[in-house]
Design a protein around this motif. Structure first.
Motif, PDB file in Angstrom:
ATOM      1  N   ILE A 108      65.237  73.841  51.815  1.00  0.00           N
ATOM      2  CA  ILE A 108      64.057  72.966  51.668  1.00  0.00           C
ATOM      3  C   ILE A 108      63.092  73.182  52.836  1.00  0.00           C
ATOM      4  N   LEU A 109      63.672  73.269  54.039  1.00  0.00           N
ATOM      5  CA  LEU A 109      62.845  73.504  55.234  1.00  0.00           C
ATOM      6  C   LEU A 109      62.029  74.777  55.087  1.00  0.00           C
ATOM      7  N   SER A 110      62.711  75.820  54.663  1.00  0.00           N
ATOM      8  CA  SER A 110      62.030  77.114  54.526  1.00  0.00           C
ATOM      9  C   SER A 110      60.918  77.028  53.487  1.00  0.00           C
ATOM     10  N   GLU A 111      61.196  76.316  52.380  1.00  0.00           N
ATOM     11  CA  GLU A 111      60.168  76.157  51.336  1.00  0.00           C
ATOM     12  C   GLU A 111      58.959  75.405  51.883  1.00  0.00           C
ATOM     13  N   GLN A 112      59.251  74.317  52.583  1.00  0.00           N
ATOM     14  CA  GLN A 112      58.167  73.501  53.127  1.00  0.00           C
ATOM     15  C   GLN A 112      57.317  74.303  54.126  1.00  0.00           C
ATOM     16  N   THR A 113      58.001  75.056  54.979  1.00  0.00           N
ATOM     17  CA  THR A 113      57.211  75.821  55.956  1.00  0.00           C
ATOM     18  C   THR A 113      56.385  76.885  55.265  1.00  0.00           C
ATOM     19  N   SER A 114      56.932  77.522  54.221  1.00  0.00           N
ATOM     20  CA  SER A 114      56.106  78.561  53.597  1.00  0.00           C
ATOM     21  C   SER A 114      54.929  77.936  52.860  1.00  0.00           C
ATOM     22  N   SER A 115      55.104  76.716  52.295  1.00  0.00           N
ATOM     23  CA  SER A 115      53.944  76.110  51.642  1.00  0.00           C
ATOM     24  C   SER A 115      52.915  75.691  52.694  1.00  0.00           C
ATOM     25  N   LEU A 116      53.415  75.283  53.852  1.00  0.00           N
ATOM     26  CA  LEU A 116      52.498  74.952  54.953  1.00  0.00           C
ATOM     27  C   LEU A 116      51.702  76.178  55.392  1.00  0.00           C
ATOM     28  N   SER A 117      52.416  77.288  55.543  1.00  0.00           N
ATOM     29  CA  SER A 117      51.694  78.467  56.032  1.00  0.00           C
ATOM     30  C   SER A 117      50.721  78.982  54.969  1.00  0.00           C
ATOM     31  N   ARG A 118      51.052  78.728  53.680  1.00  0.00           N
ATOM     32  CA  ARG A 118      50.108  79.101  52.630  1.00  0.00           C
ATOM     33  C   ARG A 118      48.832  78.257  52.764  1.00  0.00           C
ATOM     34  N   LEU A 119      49.015  76.976  53.019  1.00  0.00           N
ATOM     35  CA  LEU A 119      47.875  76.082  53.209  1.00  0.00           C
ATOM     36  C   LEU A 119      47.003  76.553  54.377  1.00  0.00           C
ATOM     37  N   VAL A 120      47.647  76.872  55.478  1.00  0.00           N
ATOM     38  CA  VAL A 120      46.894  77.307  56.655  1.00  0.00           C
ATOM     39  C   VAL A 120      46.149  78.607  56.365  1.00  0.00           C
ATOM     40  N   GLU A 121      46.818  79.502  55.633  1.00  0.00           N
ATOM     41  CA  GLU A 121      46.166  80.771  55.301  1.00  0.00           C
ATOM     42  C   GLU A 121      44.927  80.550  54.432  1.00  0.00           C
ATOM     43  N   ASP A 122      45.088  79.661  53.439  1.00  0.00           N
ATOM     44  CA  ASP A 122      43.949  79.362  52.557  1.00  0.00           C
ATOM     45  C   ASP A 122      42.793  78.761  53.338  1.00  0.00           C
ATOM     46  N   LEU A 123      43.118  77.838  54.245  1.00  0.00           N
ATOM     47  CA  LEU A 123      42.070  77.221  55.070  1.00  0.00           C
ATOM     48  C   LEU A 123      41.370  78.275  55.908  1.00  0.00           C
ATOM     49  N   PHE A 124      42.159  79.166  56.444  1.00  0.00           N
ATOM     50  CA  PHE A 124      41.604  80.225  57.269  1.00  0.00           C
ATOM     51  C   PHE A 124      40.667  81.110  56.447  1.00  0.00           C
ATOM     52  N   GLU A 125      41.125  81.404  55.239  1.00  0.00           N
ATOM     53  CA  GLU A 125      40.321  82.220  54.315  1.00  0.00           C
ATOM     54  C   GLU A 125      38.965  81.551  54.067  1.00  0.00           C
ATOM     55  N   LEU A 126      39.007  80.258  53.777  1.00  0.00           N
ATOM     56  CA  LEU A 126      37.761  79.525  53.514  1.00  0.00           C
ATOM     57  C   LEU A 126      36.848  79.517  54.742  1.00  0.00           C
ATOM     58  N   ALA A 127      37.449  79.326  55.908  1.00  0.00           N
ATOM     59  CA  ALA A 127      36.650  79.309  57.136  1.00  0.00           C
ATOM     60  C   ALA A 127      35.961  80.654  57.344  1.00  0.00           C
ATOM     61  N   ARG A 128      36.700  81.724  57.047  1.00  0.00           N
ATOM     62  CA  ARG A 128      36.097  83.054  57.198  1.00  0.00           C
ATOM     63  C   ARG A 128      34.930  83.232  56.244  1.00  0.00           C
ATOM     64  N   MET A 129      35.096  82.723  55.003  1.00  0.00           N
ATOM     65  CA  MET A 129      34.014  82.854  54.033  1.00  0.00           C
ATOM     66  C   MET A 129      32.807  82.056  54.475  1.00  0.00           C
ATOM     67  N   ASP A 130      33.050  80.893  55.073  1.00  0.00           N
ATOM     68  CA  ASP A 130      31.952  80.058  55.549  1.00  0.00           C
ATOM     69  C   ASP A 130      31.115  80.787  56.574  1.00  0.00           C
ATOM     70  N   GLN A 131      31.767  81.541  57.415  1.00  0.00           N
ATOM     71  CA  GLN A 131      31.024  82.252  58.448  1.00  0.00           C
ATOM     72  C   GLN A 131      30.322  83.481  57.892  1.00  0.00           C
ATOM     73  N   LEU A 132      30.523  83.706  56.593  1.00  0.00           N
ATOM     74  CA  LEU A 132      29.966  84.895  55.929  1.00  0.00           C
ATOM     75  C   LEU A 132      30.414  86.160  56.650  1.00  0.00           C
ATOM     76  N   SER A 133      31.573  86.072  57.303  1.00  0.00           N
ATOM     77  CA  SER A 133      32.010  87.253  58.046  1.00  0.00           C
ATOM     78  C   SER A 133      32.823  88.177  57.144  1.00  0.00           C
TER      79      SER A 133
END
Ligand SMILES: Nc1ncnc2c1ncn2[C@@H]1O[C@H](COP(=O)(O)OP(=O)(O)OP(=O)(O)O)[C@@H](O)[C@H]1O
Ligand SMILES: [Mg+2]
Length: 452
Positions: free
Chosen positions: A268-293
């Motif tokens: 369960i821990l491993s599942e939760q952490t991977s869903s967390l890191s997916r969330l962080v990755e998605d947020l990062f992706e959006l932030a990059r798009m915002d900067q039009l970089s």
């Protein structure tokens, strides 16, 4: 007064001063010269008419008569012999008159320095000059006219300078006051105070500028609010899985725990952490798009085979839920300029939703239509649908219709936000249609001109 007002004022003042001076100089010269010439002509005519009389009757009575006539007028006459000795005069000979006698003909050029202007009319007897009629007129009338003119010019000059100063004062207030107001407003904006109110009831460029600043202020306020909400929801998103992780980790630490249970908690821990890191990755992706970089590398792509290949990637998940994808493609090839990696992400996000929010044994239809100016791609499922009130928000970041259920199925509410960001960056549009309980369609449209 402020710097801008002084600058505008000075500029106006100098320009008006130059124009006025030029105008005055021109008028002045013209008026005075005309006046002198007129006086000279009149004098010449008068002298000539005396001369005409004298040519006919050269006797002394006539001469006396002429002199008598002039003694009553404001002009003077001197009648001279051929050698310029004065025979008769309406006034006593003085040095200025003597100087005039030395010169050959009329003169008005020296009116500034001499008390007289004068003309000479030679009296002829046949070819022979037997004497001269000299006419004199005092320059005091011209001088007084000039001094009157000077007074007028001085008066008009003073008045116009005063008017200019007043006009400039008001003008600079009208122009610079709103500018100052806007400067204050932008300063407050940059200090983070977005409650700027710029009431400027004018429909010129300054009014437009004011309106833009007002709009900027409300946009910024909106952005700030959005950012705060976004941060709050991110904090919320992160807090829940972190609480789980902490809780499960504490339990898994217990030494008396049977190994089977511990391994269960660790999973369960491993599942939760991977869903967390997916969330962080998605947020990062959006932030990059915002900067039009992120830059888009477009390639000419045949869209039907591209979609087929992408669907292939989710075949395993589809098979798991006993679902199938139905193709509704045109017979001819359809080309679009797209960034392959990005567009694959778009397609996968949409398919992922269609699968996740559908029951088993249903179908997803992927439809491609080439129209005159555009290409449309629609993904329609037969799933649970989206309530009408949520439909406008599904493209918002971290928005989920059913929070608890989505968390259970692992969604974070970023998938469609990323889809929208990519499609719009590529010049296309995306929208959702849905009816509750029947299914949902996500429709992407690209204008052909934009070669998206
Ligand atoms: N095909 C669909 N059918 C029904 N509801 C949908 C569909 N697609 C999206 N939704 C609703 O819109 C919400 C937002 O979708 P989005 O893809 O942005 O996030 P998510 O699927 O919850 O999470 P993520 O895609 O980031 O893992 C979903 O939570 C879901 O409630
Ligand atoms: Mg999703």
């Amino acid at each position: 007064m402020n710097k801008l007002a002084i600058k505008i004022g000075l500029l106006f003042f100098i320009i008006i001063l130059i124009v006025e001076t030029c105008l005055f100089l021109f008028l002045y010269r013209n008026l005075v010269n005309t006046r002198v010439e007129e006086e000279l002509t009149a004098l010449q005519i008068r002298g000539d008419s005396h001369r005409d009389v004298l040519e006919k009757h050269g006797d002394e009575t006539t001469m006396e008569h002429v002199v008598l006539m002039e003694s009553e007028a404001d002009t003077d006459v001197l009648l001279t012999a051929a050698d310029k000795t004065v025979l008769y005069g309406s006034a006593d000979l003085n040095s200025d008159m003597e100087k005039a006698l030395m010169e050959p003909s009329a003169s008005g050029e020296d009116w500034k320095n001499s008390p007289y202007i004068w003309t000479a009319s030679p009296v002829r007897d046949g070819e022979k000059v037997k004497g001269y009629v000299y006419m004199f007129k005092g320059t005091d009338s011209i001088q007084s006219m000039i001094s009157r003119l000077n007074d007028h010019f001085l008066f008009i000059g003073t008045v116009s300078v005063l008017l200019t100063i007043i006009a400039v004062f008001f003008l600079s207030r009208i122009v610079t006051k709103p500018l100052l107001k806007m400067k204050e407003a932008t300063e407050r904006l940059s200090a983070g105070d977005f409650t700027v109110k710029l009431q400027m009831h004018r429909n010129d460029e300054l009014g437009e500028l004011g309106a833009s600043i007002q709009k900027l202020a409300s946009d910024l306020e909106h952005l700030k609010q959005e950012r705060n909400e976004f941060l709050a929801s991110i904090a919320h998103e992160l807090r829940t899985p972190l609480t789980y992780i902490k809780g499960y980790a504490d339990v898994a630490k217990r030494p008396e725990l049977p190994p089977a249970e511990r391994s269960n908690y660790l999973t369960i821990l491993s599942e939760q952490t991977s869903s967390l890191s997916r969330l962080v990755e998605d947020l990062f992706e959006l932030a990059r798009m915002d900067q039009l970089s992120f830059h888009i590398e477009k390639e000419k792509t045949e869209i039907r085979s591209f979609l087929r290949k992408t669907v292939e990637q989710v075949q395993a998940v589809l098979a798991d839920k006993k679902m199938e994808v139905v193709e509704d493609f045109p017979e001819d090839k359809v080309y679009l300029f797209i960034d392959l990696a990005r567009f694959e992400q778009v397609t996968l996000n949409i398919l992922d939703n269609a699968i996740r929010y559908s029951e088993e044994n249903s179908a997803i239809t992927v439809k491609v239509r080439e129209e005159h100016h555009s290409v449309k791609i629609a993904f329609s499922d037969e799933g649970i649908g989206i309530p009408e009130k949520d439909l406008p928000h599904v493209f918002d970041r971290l928005y989920r219709v059913d929070k608890s259920r989505s968390r259970h199925s692992g969604g974070t509410g970023l998938g469609l936000a990323i889809v929208k960001e990519i499609v719009e960056a590529a010049g296309g549009t995306v929208r959702a249609e849905s009816s509750l309980g029947k299914g949902t369609s996500i429709i992407i449209e690209f204008q052909k001109e934009s070669k998206a």
